[in-house]
Design a protein around this motif. Sequence first.
Motif, PDB file in Angstrom:
ATOM      1  N   GLY A  36       0.708  -1.359   0.502  1.00  0.00           N
ATOM      2  CA  GLY A  36       0.342  -0.096   0.212  1.00  0.00           C
ATOM      3  C   GLY A  36       0.761   1.539   0.052  1.00  0.00           C
ATOM      4  N   TRP A  37       1.849   1.521   0.601  1.00  0.00           N
ATOM      5  CA  TRP A  37       2.834   1.944   0.713  1.00  0.00           C
ATOM      6  C   TRP A  37       3.125   3.105  -0.516  1.00  0.00           C
ATOM      7  CZ3 TRP A  37       7.607   2.313  -0.962  1.00  0.00           C
ATOM      8  CH2 TRP A  37       7.982   1.027  -0.700  1.00  0.00           C
ATOM      9  N   LYS A  38       3.594   1.584  -1.705  1.00  0.00           N
ATOM     10  CA  LYS A  38       4.197   1.899  -2.425  1.00  0.00           C
ATOM     11  C   LYS A  38       3.093   2.656  -4.182  1.00  0.00           C
ATOM     12  CE  LYS A  38       7.247  -0.385  -5.944  1.00  0.00           C
ATOM     13  NZ  LYS A  38       8.437  -1.161  -6.565  1.00  0.00           N
ATOM     14  N   LYS A  39       2.090   1.526  -3.557  1.00  0.00           N
ATOM     15  CA  LYS A  39       1.037   2.524  -4.371  1.00  0.00           C
ATOM     16  C   LYS A  39       0.511   3.992  -4.217  1.00  0.00           C
ATOM     17  CE  LYS A  39      -0.417   0.090  -6.503  1.00  0.00           C
ATOM     18  NZ  LYS A  39      -0.761  -0.143  -8.380  1.00  0.00           N
ATOM     19  N   LEU A  40       0.452   4.524  -2.616  1.00  0.00           N
ATOM     20  CA  LEU A  40       0.260   5.277  -2.468  1.00  0.00           C
ATOM     21  C   LEU A  40       1.076   6.540  -2.628  1.00  0.00           C
ATOM     22  CD1 LEU A  40      -1.347   7.194  -0.136  1.00  0.00           C
ATOM     23  CD2 LEU A  40      -0.112   7.045   1.305  1.00  0.00           C
ATOM     24  N   GLY A  41       2.917   6.072  -2.782  1.00  0.00           N
ATOM     25  CA  GLY A  41       3.743   7.209  -2.976  1.00  0.00           C
ATOM     26  C   GLY A  41       3.402   7.044  -5.009  1.00  0.00           C
ATOM     27  N   GLU A  42       2.752   6.054  -5.626  1.00  0.00           N
ATOM     28  CA  GLU A  42       3.027   6.622  -6.947  1.00  0.00           C
ATOM     29  C   GLU A  42       2.079   7.356  -7.198  1.00  0.00           C
ATOM     30  OE1 GLU A  42       2.393   2.506  -8.548  1.00  0.00           O
ATOM     31  OE2 GLU A  42       4.539   1.891  -8.433  1.00  0.00           O
ATOM     32  N   ALA A  43       0.686   7.338  -6.417  1.00  0.00           N
ATOM     33  CA  ALA A  43      -0.864   7.949  -6.773  1.00  0.00           C
ATOM     34  C   ALA A  43       0.114   9.789  -6.336  1.00  0.00           C
ATOM     35  CB  ALA A  43      -1.900   8.113  -5.424  1.00  0.00           C
ATOM     36  N   PHE A  44       0.642   9.334  -5.889  1.00  0.00           N
ATOM     37  CA  PHE A  44       1.418  10.548  -5.389  1.00  0.00           C
ATOM     38  C   PHE A  44       2.322  11.464  -6.413  1.00  0.00           C
ATOM     39  CE2 PHE A  44      -0.918  11.047  -1.596  1.00  0.00           C
ATOM     40  CZ  PHE A  44      -1.570  11.798  -1.158  1.00  0.00           C
ATOM     41  N   GLU A  68       8.253   6.084   6.292  1.00  0.00           N
ATOM     42  CA  GLU A  68       9.152   7.363   5.695  1.00  0.00           C
ATOM     43  C   GLU A  68       8.941   8.334   4.692  1.00  0.00           C
ATOM     44  OE1 GLU A  68      12.420   8.042   6.126  1.00  0.00           O
ATOM     45  OE2 GLU A  68      12.564   6.651   7.928  1.00  0.00           O
ATOM     46  N   LEU A  69       7.624   7.464   3.556  1.00  0.00           N
ATOM     47  CA  LEU A  69       6.539   8.298   3.000  1.00  0.00           C
ATOM     48  C   LEU A  69       5.800   9.542   3.799  1.00  0.00           C
ATOM     49  CD1 LEU A  69       6.014   8.347  -0.251  1.00  0.00           C
ATOM     50  CD2 LEU A  69       4.322   6.748   0.651  1.00  0.00           C
ATOM     51  N   LEU A  70       5.495   9.412   4.072  1.00  0.00           N
ATOM     52  CA  LEU A  70       4.216  10.033   5.274  1.00  0.00           C
ATOM     53  C   LEU A  70       4.967  11.128   5.628  1.00  0.00           C
ATOM     54  CD1 LEU A  70       2.577   8.211   7.559  1.00  0.00           C
ATOM     55  CD2 LEU A  70       1.659   8.942   5.940  1.00  0.00           C
ATOM     56  N   GLU A  71       6.860  11.156   5.930  1.00  0.00           N
ATOM     57  CA  GLU A  71       7.507  12.281   6.036  1.00  0.00           C
ATOM     58  C   GLU A  71       7.774  12.675   4.799  1.00  0.00           C
ATOM     59  OE1 GLU A  71      10.719  11.334   8.198  1.00  0.00           O
ATOM     60  OE2 GLU A  71       9.108   9.829   9.830  1.00  0.00           O
ATOM     61  N   ILE A  72       7.811  12.409   3.766  1.00  0.00           N
ATOM     62  CA  ILE A  72       8.406  13.032   2.302  1.00  0.00           C
ATOM     63  C   ILE A  72       7.079  13.557   1.885  1.00  0.00           C
ATOM     64  CG2 ILE A  72       8.671  12.381  -0.547  1.00  0.00           C
ATOM     65  CD1 ILE A  72      10.467  10.114   0.580  1.00  0.00           C
ATOM     66  N   LEU A  81      -3.985  14.876   5.595  1.00  0.00           N
ATOM     67  CA  LEU A  81      -4.301  13.391   5.774  1.00  0.00           C
ATOM     68  C   LEU A  81      -5.477  13.188   5.385  1.00  0.00           C
ATOM     69  CD1 LEU A  81      -4.380  10.934   7.534  1.00  0.00           C
ATOM     70  CD2 LEU A  81      -5.755  11.819   9.243  1.00  0.00           C
ATOM     71  N   GLY A  82      -6.267  14.453   4.765  1.00  0.00           N
ATOM     72  CA  GLY A  82      -6.678  14.504   4.107  1.00  0.00           C
ATOM     73  C   GLY A  82      -7.002  14.020   2.856  1.00  0.00           C
ATOM     74  N   GLU A  83      -5.346  14.810   2.229  1.00  0.00           N
ATOM     75  CA  GLU A  83      -5.688  14.104   0.588  1.00  0.00           C
ATOM     76  C   GLU A  83      -4.763  12.631   0.501  1.00  0.00           C
ATOM     77  OE1 GLU A  83      -3.421  18.204  -1.125  1.00  0.00           O
ATOM     78  OE2 GLU A  83      -2.531  17.908   0.715  1.00  0.00           O
ATOM     79  N   VAL A  84      -4.114  12.964   1.616  1.00  0.00           N
ATOM     80  CA  VAL A  84      -3.763  10.565   1.986  1.00  0.00           C
ATOM     81  C   VAL A  84      -4.990   9.850   1.824  1.00  0.00           C
ATOM     82  CG1 VAL A  84      -2.291   9.021   3.459  1.00  0.00           C
ATOM     83  CG2 VAL A  84      -1.294  11.455   2.697  1.00  0.00           C
ATOM     84  N   LEU A  85      -6.177  10.451   2.447  1.00  0.00           N
ATOM     85  CA  LEU A  85      -7.310   9.411   2.636  1.00  0.00           C
ATOM     86  C   LEU A  85      -8.077   9.214   1.320  1.00  0.00           C
ATOM     87  CD1 LEU A  85      -8.345  10.460   6.030  1.00  0.00           C
ATOM     88  CD2 LEU A  85      -7.619   8.340   5.565  1.00  0.00           C
ATOM     89  N   ASN A  86      -8.164  10.607   0.714  1.00  0.00           N
ATOM     90  CA  ASN A  86      -8.705  10.539  -0.412  1.00  0.00           C
ATOM     91  C   ASN A  86      -7.969   9.691  -2.088  1.00  0.00           C
ATOM     92  OD1 ASN A  86     -10.280  12.261   0.286  1.00  0.00           O
ATOM     93  ND2 ASN A  86      -9.606  14.406  -0.062  1.00  0.00           N
ATOM     94  N   LYS A  87      -6.712   9.513  -1.848  1.00  0.00           N
ATOM     95  CA  LYS A  87      -5.701   8.671  -2.256  1.00  0.00           C
ATOM     96  C   LYS A  87      -6.056   7.587  -2.159  1.00  0.00           C
ATOM     97  CE  LYS A  87      -3.073  11.754  -4.767  1.00  0.00           C
ATOM     98  NZ  LYS A  87      -3.608  11.844  -6.278  1.00  0.00           N
TER      99      LYS A  87
END
Length: 107
Positions: A36-44, A68-72, A81-87
């Motif tokens: 999931g972290w990798k998919k989230l990183g790709e989405a951003f 680490e991704l959240l820090e980036i 957090l809202g943007e992360v939840l939308n992704k």
Amino acid sequence: MYSNIADLALCELPPTLENILIKKLDVPHEFKGEYGWKKLGEAFEIDNDDLTYLETAYKRSVGSPTKELLEILDKTQRRTLGEVLNKLKGSHVNRPDVAWLIHVRQK
């Protein structure tokens, strides 16, 4: 608990909510086998070299690529957090279950 969770900066993420993200996104999805972290990183649109580095570093230590991704995302893109939840709910990441858990636990 929080008046408007969507506006919460990632650097202000409470440990309980951060732990939910880490526990759910650091492991491969049980049916898809994708992290999931990798998919989230790709989405951003995080650079692929950065994602590869996170994956390599994770395999060598007990660190968390999600953390680490959240820090980036916080430091370089000032995401909330809202943007992360939308992704998480979007078709690319497709983890509405994680977004739902965050909503339930923040109340």
